[in-house]
Write an enzyme that holds these catalytic residues in place. Structure first.
Site, PDB file in Angstrom:
ATOM      1  N   SER A  48      41.905  39.798  45.462  1.00  0.00           N
ATOM      2  CA  SER A  48      41.891  40.165  44.047  1.00  0.00           C
ATOM      3  C   SER A  48      41.235  41.539  43.959  1.00  0.00           C
ATOM      4  O   SER A  48      40.081  41.695  44.372  1.00  0.00           O
ATOM      5  CB  SER A  48      41.094  39.113  43.261  1.00  0.00           C
ATOM      6  OG  SER A  48      41.299  39.265  41.880  1.00  0.00           O
ATOM      7  N   GLU A  49      41.958  42.543  43.449  1.00  0.00           N
ATOM      8  CA  GLU A  49      41.463  43.915  43.619  1.00  0.00           C
ATOM      9  C   GLU A  49      40.178  44.205  42.856  1.00  0.00           C
ATOM     10  O   GLU A  49      39.520  45.200  43.116  1.00  0.00           O
ATOM     11  CB  GLU A  49      42.541  44.956  43.303  1.00  0.00           C
ATOM     12  CG  GLU A  49      42.930  45.082  41.842  1.00  0.00           C
ATOM     13  CD  GLU A  49      44.197  44.312  41.540  1.00  0.00           C
ATOM     14  OE1 GLU A  49      44.481  43.321  42.245  1.00  0.00           O
ATOM     15  OE2 GLU A  49      44.904  44.705  40.587  1.00  0.00           O
ATOM     16  N   ASN A  50      39.811  43.328  41.906  1.00  0.00           N
ATOM     17  CA  ASN A  50      38.537  43.552  41.225  1.00  0.00           C
ATOM     18  C   ASN A  50      37.340  43.168  42.100  1.00  0.00           C
ATOM     19  O   ASN A  50      36.201  43.366  41.689  1.00  0.00           O
ATOM     20  CB  ASN A  50      38.484  42.802  39.889  1.00  0.00           C
ATOM     21  CG  ASN A  50      38.774  41.335  40.021  1.00  0.00           C
ATOM     22  OD1 ASN A  50      39.597  40.914  40.820  1.00  0.00           O
ATOM     23  ND2 ASN A  50      38.084  40.527  39.242  1.00  0.00           N
TER      24      ASN A  50
END
Lengths: 221, 225
Positions: A48-50
């Site tokens: 998840s890129e966050n």
């Protein structure tokens, strides 16, 4: 033959590409559905890129943690073995080629492998977020899209007209009518999905299509 | 170990001057320093530059907003350097009507430009954005046959950071996906204000798990309970 949009079939077909242990980043929206159709015996590690990997399902109502959300801001969970990191590490993982695949949504995709999915000038400008890095960095880039937009126009084009998210990075385009590999400046039709036919796809798609010698019908029902 | 001043949120935002570039941690509001944001909203400046991942979420139907969205609504910034504005229609309106200068930056590039500033680098070379509008006006550098964009380092005047725990010297740990841009922004500004959910004594944080070393942090604020 009448076209009926079918997001589930797009997700189902993409899910069959993955091998056990692949680290994958799924975009928000249609791409997220891919996680629902991963074959038995295949465990994907979702990034998840966050800022974490080991993305798990949404918690039961009442058990959401506001400090644990996906890249769309929705409550999620983290699986055993997962870990957190900052945004520079997150994109080092993405850009550095450590992700097997990404699945991204589409405004337009063309036969050169160009993708446009972040901006309609003057109308909709959400910003690229992580999409430009994901498209450049993931080993395999899947563009997941309905074959036609709401007006019935082909989303597969000879040349994108909208501003590009990335140039010549898309490997596969999976629509609800077929599976296409981007190769040598054309869409190579590898599979057509029941009930559509090769002739239908050739007639209705506004791009150069090469029918693969092993092209076959696939029933995703 | 020397302690850092513990101040209130209202005192902390007085360190921000009109025209400053302000970095605010958080991703769609997760990991944003809500007490500092509320204090800055009251402060009433209008010509600052916001550097943030996004403009957080705003629902015009219900009026609900989170993250930096209240600052956007009150037009505290005249410029925003941002990777994603899709969840805040108000910043899109301000951009379309020319009220706010919005500079869109790919998320990984934004992170790395901020990290570079904090690390004393002039910039980074990235393949992200090649052949797109992001390339406009930028130098393309070839390294061993591969092309990259030169993206300059991005520093700020003040960073507003949200930590889970800080010790009184300024060492910080974060909370799950609330980490995001916080540790990077803490490296890239002269004044670094950490709003911590919990402030503990020096020695209470395991040195092995500290994410932001105290050297970057200038002020501490007790977060909202």
């Amino acid at each position: 033959m009448e076209y009926v949009a079918n997001k589930e079939n797009i997700a189902k077909r993409i899910a069959r590409f993955f091998k056990n242990g692949d680290v994958v980043n799924l975009g928000i929206g249609l791409p997220t559905l891919v996680g629902n159709y991963v074959p038995e015996g295949v465990e994907l590690i979702l990034q998840s890129e966050n800022g974490f990997m080991g993305l798990g399902p949404a918690p039961e109502p009442g058990k959401e943690d506001p400090m644990l959300v996906n890249a769309g801001g929705m409550p999620v969970s983290i699986l055993p073995g997962g870990c957190y990191f900052d945004s520079a590490m997150s994109f080092a993982i993405i850009r550095g080629g450590h992700i097997a695949a990404t699945v991204l949504g589409v405004l337009e995709v063309d036969q050169e492998g160009n993708l446009a999915n972040y901006k309609i000038p003057g109308k909709m400008v959400p910003g690229m977020g992580g999409a430009m890095d994901l498209t450049v960095g993931a080993k395999t880039v899947f563009a997941a899209t309905q074959h036609f937009d709401a007006k019935g126009s082909s989303k597969l084009l000879r040349r994108c007209k909208l501003p590009l998210t990335a140039a010549a990075q898309v490997d596969y385009v999976v629509t609800d009518v077929g599976l296409f590999q981007v190769k040598d400046g054309a869409f190579v039709l590898k599979e057509y999905f029941k009930p559509y036919t090769v002739d239908y796809i050739l007639e209705k798609t506004d791009a150069d299509i090469v029918v693969d010698k092993d092209c076959k019908e696939v029933d995703l029902a | 170990m020397v302690q850092k001043p513990i101040v209130t949120a209202d005192e902390a935002v007085k360190l921000i001057k009109e025209g400053d570039a302000v970095m605010v941690g958080g991703f769609l509001g997760c990991g944003s320093p809500t007490g500092l944001i509320a204090a800055l909203e009251k402060r009433g400046t209008g010509k600052m530059t916001l550097i943030c991942n996004d403009c957080a979420m705003y629902n015009p139907k219900t009026g609900e907003m989170n993250g930096v969205a209240p600052l956007v609504a009150k037009k505290r910034f005249s410029t925003a350097v941002i990777s994603h504005i899709g969840t805040n229609p108000e910043i899109q309106r301000q951009m379309n009507e020319g009220e706010t200068d919005v500079q869109l930056v790919p998320q990984g590039t934004l992170a790395e430009r901020i990290r570079a500033a904090g690390a004393g680098l002039g910039g980074v070379l990235t393949p992200t954005g090649l052949g797109t509008e992001v390339q406009d006006g930028k130098k393309v550098v070839e390294v061993d046959g591969a092309k990259f964009l030169l993206e300059k380092a991005l520093s700020g005047d003040v960073a507003l950071i949200r930590a889970k725990k800080a010790d009184k010297s300024g060492n910080c740990v974060y909370d799950k996906s609330g980490r995001n841009f916080n540790p990077l922004m803490a490296m890239a500004c002269g004044t670094v204000i950490v709003e911590a959910d919990e402030i503990v004594e020096i020695g209470e944080l395991d040195p092995e798990v500290v994410v932001t070393p105290s050297v970057f942090v200038t002020h501490l604020v007790q977060g909202r309970k």
